[in-house]
Design a protein around this motif. Sequence first.
Motif, PDB file in Angstrom:
ATOM      1  N   LEU A   1       0.769 -44.047  14.082  1.00  0.00           N
ATOM      2  CA  LEU A   1      -0.596 -44.402  14.541  1.00  0.00           C
ATOM      3  C   LEU A   1      -0.444 -45.114  15.595  1.00  0.00           C
ATOM      4  CD1 LEU A   1      -1.915 -44.953  10.703  1.00  0.00           C
ATOM      5  CD2 LEU A   1      -2.213 -43.082  12.224  1.00  0.00           C
ATOM      6  N   SER A   2      -1.225 -44.638  16.589  1.00  0.00           N
ATOM      7  CA  SER A   2      -1.276 -45.130  17.925  1.00  0.00           C
ATOM      8  C   SER A   2      -2.818 -45.388  18.284  1.00  0.00           C
ATOM      9  CB  SER A   2      -0.466 -44.371  19.019  1.00  0.00           C
ATOM     10  OG  SER A   2      -0.607 -44.993  20.329  1.00  0.00           O
ATOM     11  N   PRO A   3      -3.201 -46.809  18.568  1.00  0.00           N
ATOM     12  CA  PRO A   3      -4.821 -46.670  18.901  1.00  0.00           C
ATOM     13  C   PRO A   3      -5.168 -46.653  20.336  1.00  0.00           C
ATOM     14  CG  PRO A   3      -3.972 -48.720  18.039  1.00  0.00           C
ATOM     15  CD  PRO A   3      -2.941 -47.796  17.729  1.00  0.00           C
ATOM     16  N   SER A   4      -6.225 -46.123  20.659  1.00  0.00           N
ATOM     17  CA  SER A   4      -6.588 -46.316  21.948  1.00  0.00           C
ATOM     18  C   SER A   4      -7.588 -46.939  22.173  1.00  0.00           C
ATOM     19  CB  SER A   4      -6.863 -44.703  22.436  1.00  0.00           C
ATOM     20  OG  SER A   4      -8.120 -44.147  21.774  1.00  0.00           O
ATOM     21  N   VAL A   5      -8.191 -47.592  21.071  1.00  0.00           N
ATOM     22  CA  VAL A   5      -9.273 -48.566  21.024  1.00  0.00           C
ATOM     23  C   VAL A   5      -8.861 -49.524  19.903  1.00  0.00           C
ATOM     24  CG1 VAL A   5     -11.536 -49.274  20.539  1.00  0.00           C
ATOM     25  CG2 VAL A   5     -11.163 -47.026  21.776  1.00  0.00           C
ATOM     26  N   VAL A   6      -8.842 -50.725  20.343  1.00  0.00           N
ATOM     27  CA  VAL A   6      -8.626 -51.984  19.265  1.00  0.00           C
ATOM     28  C   VAL A   6      -9.623 -53.132  19.294  1.00  0.00           C
ATOM     29  CG1 VAL A   6      -6.988 -53.967  18.965  1.00  0.00           C
ATOM     30  CG2 VAL A   6      -6.003 -51.830  19.540  1.00  0.00           C
ATOM     31  N   VAL A   7     -10.084 -52.911  17.906  1.00  0.00           N
ATOM     32  CA  VAL A   7     -11.351 -54.056  17.782  1.00  0.00           C
ATOM     33  C   VAL A   7     -10.671 -55.201  17.089  1.00  0.00           C
ATOM     34  CG1 VAL A   7     -13.638 -54.582  16.801  1.00  0.00           C
ATOM     35  CG2 VAL A   7     -12.993 -52.202  17.667  1.00  0.00           C
ATOM     36  N   ASN A   8     -10.279 -56.283  17.699  1.00  0.00           N
ATOM     37  CA  ASN A   8      -9.776 -57.497  17.147  1.00  0.00           C
ATOM     38  C   ASN A   8     -10.920 -58.234  16.687  1.00  0.00           C
ATOM     39  OD1 ASN A   8      -7.146 -58.063  17.651  1.00  0.00           O
ATOM     40  ND2 ASN A   8      -7.184 -57.389  19.672  1.00  0.00           N
ATOM     41  N   ASN A   9     -11.191 -57.897  15.497  1.00  0.00           N
ATOM     42  CA  ASN A   9     -12.672 -58.283  14.589  1.00  0.00           C
ATOM     43  C   ASN A   9     -12.228 -59.621  13.587  1.00  0.00           C
ATOM     44  OD1 ASN A   9     -15.337 -58.625  13.404  1.00  0.00           O
ATOM     45  ND2 ASN A   9     -14.155 -57.607  11.806  1.00  0.00           N
ATOM     46  N   ALA A  10     -10.912 -59.431  13.046  1.00  0.00           N
ATOM     47  CA  ALA A  10     -10.766 -60.259  12.017  1.00  0.00           C
ATOM     48  C   ALA A  10     -10.648 -61.726  12.466  1.00  0.00           C
ATOM     49  CB  ALA A  10      -9.289 -60.168  11.427  1.00  0.00           C
ATOM     50  N   GLY A  11     -11.345 -62.703  11.579  1.00  0.00           N
ATOM     51  CA  GLY A  11     -11.439 -63.937  11.968  1.00  0.00           C
ATOM     52  C   GLY A  11     -11.961 -64.872  10.982  1.00  0.00           C
ATOM     53  N   ILE A  12     -11.736 -66.118  10.678  1.00  0.00           N
ATOM     54  CA  ILE A  12     -12.267 -66.943   9.670  1.00  0.00           C
ATOM     55  C   ILE A  12     -12.777 -68.326  10.374  1.00  0.00           C
ATOM     56  CG2 ILE A  12     -11.267 -66.040   7.822  1.00  0.00           C
ATOM     57  CD1 ILE A  12      -8.977 -68.288   8.046  1.00  0.00           C
ATOM     58  N   GLY A  13     -13.602 -69.033   9.832  1.00  0.00           N
ATOM     59  CA  GLY A  13     -13.936 -70.334  10.097  1.00  0.00           C
ATOM     60  C   GLY A  13     -13.896 -71.412   9.246  1.00  0.00           C
ATOM     61  N   LEU A  14     -13.640 -72.643   9.481  1.00  0.00           N
ATOM     62  CA  LEU A  14     -13.794 -73.749   8.526  1.00  0.00           C
ATOM     63  C   LEU A  14     -14.814 -74.695   9.112  1.00  0.00           C
ATOM     64  CD1 LEU A  14      -9.948 -74.548   7.999  1.00  0.00           C
ATOM     65  CD2 LEU A  14     -11.552 -73.310   6.680  1.00  0.00           C
ATOM     66  N   ASN A  15     -15.897 -74.991   8.057  1.00  0.00           N
ATOM     67  CA  ASN A  15     -16.811 -75.868   8.636  1.00  0.00           C
ATOM     68  C   ASN A  15     -16.620 -77.131   7.635  1.00  0.00           C
ATOM     69  OD1 ASN A  15     -19.648 -76.170   9.581  1.00  0.00           O
ATOM     70  ND2 ASN A  15     -20.104 -76.658   7.747  1.00  0.00           N
ATOM     71  N   ASP A  16     -16.426 -78.246   8.185  1.00  0.00           N
ATOM     72  CA  ASP A  16     -15.916 -79.615   7.455  1.00  0.00           C
ATOM     73  C   ASP A  16     -15.565 -80.442   8.549  1.00  0.00           C
ATOM     74  OD1 ASP A  16     -16.101 -81.661   5.717  1.00  0.00           O
ATOM     75  OD2 ASP A  16     -14.454 -80.575   4.395  1.00  0.00           O
ATOM     76  N   ARG A  17     -15.558 -81.862   8.328  1.00  0.00           N
ATOM     77  CA  ARG A  17     -14.970 -82.684   9.441  1.00  0.00           C
ATOM     78  C   ARG A  17     -13.472 -82.269   9.385  1.00  0.00           C
ATOM     79  NH1 ARG A  17     -15.617 -88.805   8.858  1.00  0.00           N
ATOM     80  NH2 ARG A  17     -13.478 -88.391   7.645  1.00  0.00           N
ATOM     81  N   PHE A  18     -13.257 -82.462  10.819  1.00  0.00           N
ATOM     82  CA  PHE A  18     -12.063 -81.831  11.345  1.00  0.00           C
ATOM     83  C   PHE A  18     -10.812 -82.648  10.260  1.00  0.00           C
ATOM     84  CE2 PHE A  18      -7.964 -82.323  13.949  1.00  0.00           C
ATOM     85  CZ  PHE A  18      -7.916 -80.955  14.125  1.00  0.00           C
ATOM     86  N   ILE A  19     -10.610 -83.753  10.369  1.00  0.00           N
ATOM     87  CA  ILE A  19      -9.487 -84.516   9.554  1.00  0.00           C
ATOM     88  C   ILE A  19      -9.570 -84.223   8.038  1.00  0.00           C
ATOM     89  CG2 ILE A  19      -9.540 -86.463  11.290  1.00  0.00           C
ATOM     90  CD1 ILE A  19     -11.043 -88.158   9.495  1.00  0.00           C
ATOM     91  N   ASP A  20     -10.760 -83.765   7.530  1.00  0.00           N
ATOM     92  CA  ASP A  20     -10.628 -83.304   5.963  1.00  0.00           C
ATOM     93  C   ASP A  20     -10.354 -81.951   5.762  1.00  0.00           C
ATOM     94  OD1 ASP A  20     -11.735 -85.866   5.542  1.00  0.00           O
ATOM     95  OD2 ASP A  20     -13.803 -85.333   5.821  1.00  0.00           O
ATOM     96  N   GLN A  21     -10.268 -80.963   6.849  1.00  0.00           N
ATOM     97  CA  GLN A  21      -9.629 -79.811   6.530  1.00  0.00           C
ATOM     98  C   GLN A  21      -8.183 -79.814   6.154  1.00  0.00           C
ATOM     99  OE1 GLN A  21     -10.817 -77.792  10.237  1.00  0.00           O
ATOM    100  NE2 GLN A  21     -12.832 -78.212   9.795  1.00  0.00           N
ATOM    101  N   HIS A  22      -8.077 -78.689   5.110  1.00  0.00           N
ATOM    102  CA  HIS A  22      -6.723 -78.675   4.524  1.00  0.00           C
ATOM    103  C   HIS A  22      -5.842 -78.206   5.645  1.00  0.00           C
ATOM    104  CE1 HIS A  22      -3.405 -77.483   2.183  1.00  0.00           C
ATOM    105  NE2 HIS A  22      -3.810 -78.224   1.093  1.00  0.00           N
ATOM    106  N   PRO A  23      -4.692 -78.723   5.824  1.00  0.00           N
ATOM    107  CA  PRO A  23      -3.707 -78.266   6.788  1.00  0.00           C
ATOM    108  C   PRO A  23      -3.468 -76.890   6.790  1.00  0.00           C
ATOM    109  CG  PRO A  23      -2.682 -79.816   5.548  1.00  0.00           C
ATOM    110  CD  PRO A  23      -4.173 -79.970   5.332  1.00  0.00           C
ATOM    111  N   ASP A  24      -3.185 -76.309   5.594  1.00  0.00           N
ATOM    112  CA  ASP A  24      -2.728 -74.878   5.452  1.00  0.00           C
ATOM    113  C   ASP A  24      -3.911 -73.965   5.882  1.00  0.00           C
ATOM    114  OD1 ASP A  24      -0.167 -75.918   4.607  1.00  0.00           O
ATOM    115  OD2 ASP A  24      -0.679 -75.671   2.706  1.00  0.00           O
TER     116      ASP A  24
END
Length: 262
Positions: free
Chosen positions: A80-103
């Motif tokens: 399978l060889s795509p001629s169009v790639v949609v890089n859509n996958a992503g996640i977010g973390l909403n919290d104080r930076f220092i409180d976010q779990h490192p993993d």
Amino acid sequence: MARETALITGASSGLGIAFAEDLAKRGYNLILSARGAAAMETLASRLREQYGVDVAVQPADLSQPQGAAGLIAALDERGLSPSVVVNNAGIGLNDRFIDQHPDRLTAMLHLNILAVTELTRCYGQRMDAVGGGHILLVASLAAYMPAPLLAAYAASKAYVLSLGEALHVELAPKVGVTVLSPGYMNTGFDAASGFQPTPMTQRSALSPEKVAGIGLDTLFKGKSSVVAGTANTLAAAVAKVLPRDFIARQAYKTTGAQNDAS
């Protein structure tokens, strides 16, 4: 003429489903990739029946260090060889930076930055070699401004925006690269990230279907980037002229108060 094939990451929900639907309408065969196979198999069956396109499902966890390489290898093994790639996958973390779990923070950065980079480099190189192709990178309105409580997420999307706008020039004219920056949408982002939208944010929300159409239209017109929606476009423009410290403080007042009230 053989149909072209589009790869969509994060294809099991929200904006990913909207991209798949839109590309199927345009006549593209599809490769759907996300962590869970069940939702993608259901979507694939519907799109095959409704639009008469071929749809392959390839599960992958792009938040893991070898996720992107594993996806590429699996697709190569299947021919399978795509001629169009949609890089859509992503996640977010909403919290104080220092409180976010490192993993969780590391997984987000792998997904939002490293996987996007690896997929774009690999398929961009291949598209350049054959003389054509399109890559859509999904950033965010947050890419245009510092975003307290979404600090690392916004920074990761600023990377995506900068990368895509540079590659739009660097890989032209053979490979078209476009960055789509959505604002708030009614998807699963809230539950996954812990984000609490303000009433104003909710009023400016666009549907995933609308956003996907804007992104793909811009991609195939050969433009470098687009912010989806009039209100979001205005917000991005304002963010370019106001002091960044002021923007950060105002955002923190708004999002912090909203989160405290929730």
